[in-house]
Design an enzyme around this catalytic site. Sequence first.
Site, PDB file in Angstrom:
ATOM      1  N   ASN A 135       1.108  -0.634   0.067  1.00  0.00           N
ATOM      2  CA  ASN A 135      -0.029  -0.220  -0.408  1.00  0.00           C
ATOM      3  C   ASN A 135       1.056   1.411   0.106  1.00  0.00           C
ATOM      4  O   ASN A 135       1.603   1.762   1.252  1.00  0.00           O
ATOM      5  CB  ASN A 135      -0.585  -0.038   1.455  1.00  0.00           C
ATOM      6  N   CYS A 138      -2.258   5.510  -0.222  1.00  0.00           N
ATOM      7  CA  CYS A 138      -3.255   5.985   0.977  1.00  0.00           C
ATOM      8  C   CYS A 138      -2.485   7.489   1.425  1.00  0.00           C
ATOM      9  O   CYS A 138      -1.810   7.924   1.914  1.00  0.00           O
ATOM     10  CB  CYS A 138      -3.916   5.675   2.291  1.00  0.00           C
ATOM     11  N   ASN A 203      -5.541   4.019  -5.634  1.00  0.00           N
ATOM     12  CA  ASN A 203      -6.032   4.615  -4.318  1.00  0.00           C
ATOM     13  C   ASN A 203      -6.309   5.015  -4.068  1.00  0.00           C
ATOM     14  O   ASN A 203      -7.105   6.598  -5.163  1.00  0.00           O
ATOM     15  CB  ASN A 203      -4.400   4.571  -3.637  1.00  0.00           C
ATOM     16  N   CYS A 346     -37.405  15.267 -30.386  1.00  0.00           N
ATOM     17  CA  CYS A 346     -36.822  16.148 -29.416  1.00  0.00           C
ATOM     18  C   CYS A 346     -37.757  17.053 -28.349  1.00  0.00           C
ATOM     19  O   CYS A 346     -38.934  16.911 -29.238  1.00  0.00           O
ATOM     20  CB  CYS A 346     -36.419  17.721 -31.105  1.00  0.00           C
ATOM     21  N   CYS A 352     -29.817  21.960 -25.337  1.00  0.00           N
ATOM     22  CA  CYS A 352     -28.364  21.956 -26.929  1.00  0.00           C
ATOM     23  C   CYS A 352     -28.000  24.218 -27.735  1.00  0.00           C
ATOM     24  O   CYS A 352     -27.180  24.342 -27.938  1.00  0.00           O
ATOM     25  CB  CYS A 352     -28.586  21.470 -27.842  1.00  0.00           C
ATOM     26  N   CYS A 381     -21.163  24.554 -37.291  1.00  0.00           N
ATOM     27  CA  CYS A 381     -21.096  23.616 -36.217  1.00  0.00           C
ATOM     28  C   CYS A 381     -19.610  22.807 -36.580  1.00  0.00           C
ATOM     29  O   CYS A 381     -19.084  22.169 -37.354  1.00  0.00           O
ATOM     30  CB  CYS A 381     -22.035  22.230 -36.620  1.00  0.00           C
TER      31      CYS A 381
HETATM   32  C1  LIG Z   1     -12.621   4.166   3.931  1.00  0.00           C
HETATM   33  C2  LIG Z   1     -11.598   3.146   3.438  1.00  0.00           C
HETATM   34  C3  LIG Z   1     -10.541   2.693   3.678  1.00  0.00           C
HETATM   35  C4  LIG Z   1      -9.342   1.743   3.040  1.00  0.00           C
HETATM   36  N1  LIG Z   1      -8.576   1.822   3.425  1.00  0.00           N
HETATM   37  C5  LIG Z   1      -8.045   1.363   2.814  1.00  0.00           C
HETATM   38  C6  LIG Z   1      -6.782   0.552   3.166  1.00  0.00           C
HETATM   39  O1  LIG Z   1      -6.390   0.085   4.389  1.00  0.00           O
HETATM   40  N2  LIG Z   1      -4.899  -0.055   1.996  1.00  0.00           N
HETATM   41  C7  LIG Z   1      -5.423   0.350   1.024  1.00  0.00           C
HETATM   42  O2  LIG Z   1      -4.784   0.016  -0.469  1.00  0.00           O
HETATM   43  N3  LIG Z   1      -6.399   0.600   0.703  1.00  0.00           N
HETATM   44  C8  LIG Z   1      -7.231   1.501   1.041  1.00  0.00           C
HETATM   45  N4  LIG Z   1      -8.919   1.561   0.539  1.00  0.00           N
HETATM   46  C9  LIG Z   1      -9.023   2.426  -0.776  1.00  0.00           C
HETATM   47  C10 LIG Z   1      -9.479   1.795  -1.433  1.00  0.00           C
HETATM   48  O3  LIG Z   1      -9.029   0.287  -1.206  1.00  0.00           O
HETATM   49  C11 LIG Z   1     -10.101   2.226  -3.109  1.00  0.00           C
HETATM   50  O4  LIG Z   1      -8.368   1.980  -3.384  1.00  0.00           O
HETATM   51  C12 LIG Z   1     -10.073   3.124  -3.193  1.00  0.00           C
HETATM   52  O5  LIG Z   1     -11.678   3.273  -2.333  1.00  0.00           O
HETATM   53  C13 LIG Z   1     -10.698   3.144  -4.972  1.00  0.00           C
HETATM   54  O6  LIG Z   1     -11.955   2.066  -5.166  1.00  0.00           O
HETATM   55  P1  LIG Z   1     -13.754   2.360  -4.979  1.00  0.00           P
HETATM   56  O7  LIG Z   1     -13.620   3.583  -6.015  1.00  0.00           O
HETATM   57  O8  LIG Z   1     -13.706   1.143  -5.869  1.00  0.00           O
HETATM   58  O9  LIG Z   1     -13.670   2.382  -4.083  1.00  0.00           O
HETATM   59  C14 LIG Z   1      -9.796   2.660   1.737  1.00  0.00           C
HETATM   60  C15 LIG Z   1     -11.162   3.001   1.016  1.00  0.00           C
HETATM   61  C16 LIG Z   1     -12.370   3.395   1.877  1.00  0.00           C
HETATM   62  C17 LIG Z   1     -13.156   4.038   0.985  1.00  0.00           C
END
Ligand SMILES: Cc1cc2nc3c(=O)[nH]c(=O)nc-3n(C[C@H](O)[C@H](O)[C@H](O)COP(=O)(O)O)c2cc1C
Lengths: 435, 446
Positions: A135, A138, A203, A346, A352, A381
């Site tokens: 990861n 985040c 992410n 329409c 538009c 156009c």
């Molecule tokens: C509440 C929450 C917690 C998350 N915690 C993590 C995490 O611990 N590790 C991680 O890799 N991604 C985490 N994510 C990211 C998600 O895995 C994902 O990448 C992101 O939400 C995009 O996908 P989605 O649009 O389907 O939600 C978290 C997302 C949410 C909403």
Amino acid sequence: MADLRSTFVGIKSPNPFWLASAPPTDKEYNVVRAFKAGWGGVVWKTLGEDPNIVNVNGPRYGYVHGPDRRLIGLNNIELITDRPLQVNLDEITAVKKAWPDRAMVVSLMVPCEEKNWAGILKRVETTGCDGVELNFGCPHGMSERGMGSAVGQVPEYIEMVARWCKAHTRMPVIVKLTPNITDVRHPARAAKKGGADAVSLINTVSSIVSVDLDTFSPNPSIDGKGSHGGYCGPAVKPIALNMVAEIARDAETRGFPISGIGGITTWRDAAEFMTLGAGNVQVCTAAMTYGFKVVQEMISGLENWMDEKSHATLGDFVGRAVPNVTDWQYLNLNFVTKAKINQDLCIKCGRCHIVCEDTSHQAITSIVNGKRQFEVIDAECVGCNLCVSVCPVEDCIDMVEMATGVDPRTQRPISPGKSNWTAHPNNPGRKVAAE
Amino acid sequence: MAADDGIKAGRLPPEQYAKNFADLHAPLSRHEAAVEADRCYFCYDAPCITACPTGIDIPMFIRQIAAGNPKGSAKTILDANIMGGMCARVCPTETLCEQACVREAAEGKPVKIGQLQRFATDALMAVGTQPFKCAATTGKRVAIVGAGPAGLACAHRLAMHGHDVTMFDARPKSAGLNEYGIAAYKAVDNFAQREVDFILGIGGIKIETGKALGRDLTLDALTKDYDAVFLGMGLPGVNGLGVPGEDLKGVEDAIRFIAELRQTKDLAKLSVGRRIVVIGGGMTAIDVAVQSKLLGAEDVTILYRRGIEHMKASVYEQDLAQTKGVRIKHGLQPKAIIGEAGHVTAIECEYTSEKLGKLAGTGETLRIEADMVFKAIGQTFDGDPLGGLVALGSGRIKVDAERRTSAVKIWAGGDCIAGGKDLTVSAVEDGKQAAESINRFLTTAV
Ligand SMILES: Cc1cc2nc3c(=O)[nH]c(=O)nc-3n(C[C@H](O)[C@H](O)[C@H](O)COP(=O)(O)O)c2cc1C
Ligand SMILES: Cc1cc2nc3c(=O)[nH]c(=O)nc-3n(C[C@H](O)[C@H](O)[C@H](O)COP(=O)(O)OP(=O)(O)OC[C@H]3O[C@@H](n4cnc5c(N)ncnc54)[C@H](O)[C@@H]3O)c2cc1C
Ligand code: SF4
């Protein structure tokens, strides 16, 4: 009947739908429910070192709603798992044992030292899981401690950690990327160079979803203060699709496995990610909005579409859109379209007209022979598609190709051949085409 | 004679009255309003605006609701129509703005403009702030005869322009038919008076009730004492049936009965027949029929002499009557009202047929038992109080596009003018247009 079985970096799952590392995959209880509902695999909620981190005790989510409170975007300030490492490892072991056909990938985040990664990998391997996901994504909280997106924003760190991990485990290593960078190709290339088996993206996107205008606190508000969170859900899908495509078509990473994530809500979203090069997909917000059952729609939708289009396996369509993603400079400038309004459909709302009149090319009438009527003036156009974008009626306005004749706007004959900016006379750096 | 026959009060259990006469449509909640507002396309040169007699900027007020700005929305509405609150409740929107809505064309489901308008105006009236101010006083004085929708709209606009307004109304309460005519379930919770208070909140307007033109005042004197006069007297008279038996007890003028109903605090004390026949085809016929039914009448029949497509009451109003259990019979005209001991017992009517637009009786008759017969065949103007000072046309006051009468210094609007639509919203527009014309006259005349 379409075969939905998926093999991603050697990890098998009955379908390509995995739950992304997040609250839905935080505990045995949830994951078992997910598997019962039909999910093909999970990436377990990110593990860290003990002592376990703590979360805020106030609201950790913010939201963007449509008018009917449909969740368009979700934002969170949650950190990685807040349970002791061994508790998670025991549960992972138990679930993998009970559900051997499902993919079990474990997400990890520890400080940027080789011994820390080596240490946690050794313990994770004992669970019998299928792979790990690093990861580096985040954007909130953990990044202040030098982890998460703080690593993902520095390609050299990505490469270094990926290399350590490959050295210390036999398992496939997936690197999860952050979208909070200017060019996603650099971290992807670094992951590949470091020897990782795949990247997963995106992410969450750094975000403030709203401000309380009474208290002047950002939302979610923790005792009057807020911190930027990570944005996800349908709102981020276009950003994610582009990032997936950028990696898929980059010369250095072409063919490198990608797990697509970001706003996937229906089978169609998933299929789009896969045509742009994702080998499988991960979902978080859709499950957090509707529960685990949504996967059943994803499975049946993808199956039906594959049957209709005679795609027998996932491999038949994965990456099929990649060759059609190109640079602007290569787009065919001889391709001319004109909007055409179907007068039978329409409803005369005039949207538009007003957008074209006020903000574009004055190419749609509002009155014809004294009557309220909206017609495209071909001589004005430019074929921009704005009218289609704002028309409330499906299929009412079409962009019709003008394949022959003279473009009434430019007075130039339509040329049957292709020609792009690289050869355009207005391009100071044009390459003269060899005639 | 059965115990339930005749004209009686208290036909229903006491608690039923409040339920029967509650709001016809519950107001939209904030969430419902947001969802409904999102359905509006914010049309260019929106057809709904053109269809509104007062020209409210409908897409703009709906957008303001969608953006969480209901008070701004109310201001947009009231800018064009100071009785936006009442109009939201009583306008036949199905034949006005909502009929023109592009979503009506697209899917047969127009944006609920009326209900959204109520949402916005309710929000503003709940806080009670008057969004308009009087301009610096001009020293000019205007007299208004009739404090109904036309008069009140005129007064408010004149006050905005800084003129001093005095209103005279023959009745003990102001608001005209909003107070004495509109169906009770359309304007619950004393809305008519609350709206008057809201309108008067701008200041500069005085109302003298119990003062009738022709009895307590003369038009001649008013034109001398004031710089301008506006007449918004409505239609005080009613048409008669012209058939034998009209004088029997139990034969009632629908408008008088509705006025009594509107002024009755305890509806359990209001007497109503068991079998009721209503003669007419307009809004008044529907309203008296439905409200009789809601008071506990067992059988209520509307008799309309022509084909149902000619009824002035909209299809929506007809449906409302029918869902409340009112029977509508068309192609029937009254021939005689039959009585016993001075009281109506039945009505004899004749089938009609229409040839080349001419209506004629076929000779075939039908007898319907009734202990109450309501006349709802139209109202008439009474020109006597005008003392011959202004010209009439088709029995009502003749005005030009600016609502000027034939006499200088005298304007008129609302139901009392010729060629009007006889709707609250048209009366408001007349009052507003007349006020603008009066203002031009007062500020340019030397
Ligand atoms: C509440 C929450 C917690 C998350 N915690 C993590 C995490 O611990 N590790 C991680 O890799 N991604 C985490 N994510 C990211 C998600 O895995 C994902 O990448 C992101 O939400 C995009 O996908 P989605 O649009 O389907 O939600 C978290 C997302 C949410 C909403
Ligand atoms: C039963 C009924 C139901 C209706 N329902 C609807 C409906 O649902 N929707 C709709 O849009 N319209 C409806 N209408 C029509 C609507 O009420 C009128 O069009 C509107 O009230 C006209 O306003 P106005 O100001 O011209 O007249 P009015 O509302 O009639 O007001 C005239 C005022 O002038 C006063 N007046 C009269 N003569 C004198 C005098 N000589 N001196 C002093 N004062 C005098 C009266 O007391 C009254 O207050 C209905 C009408 C009736 C009768
Ligand atoms: S016509 Fe309907 S959709 Fe268009 S602006 Fe008016 S209310 Fe909105």
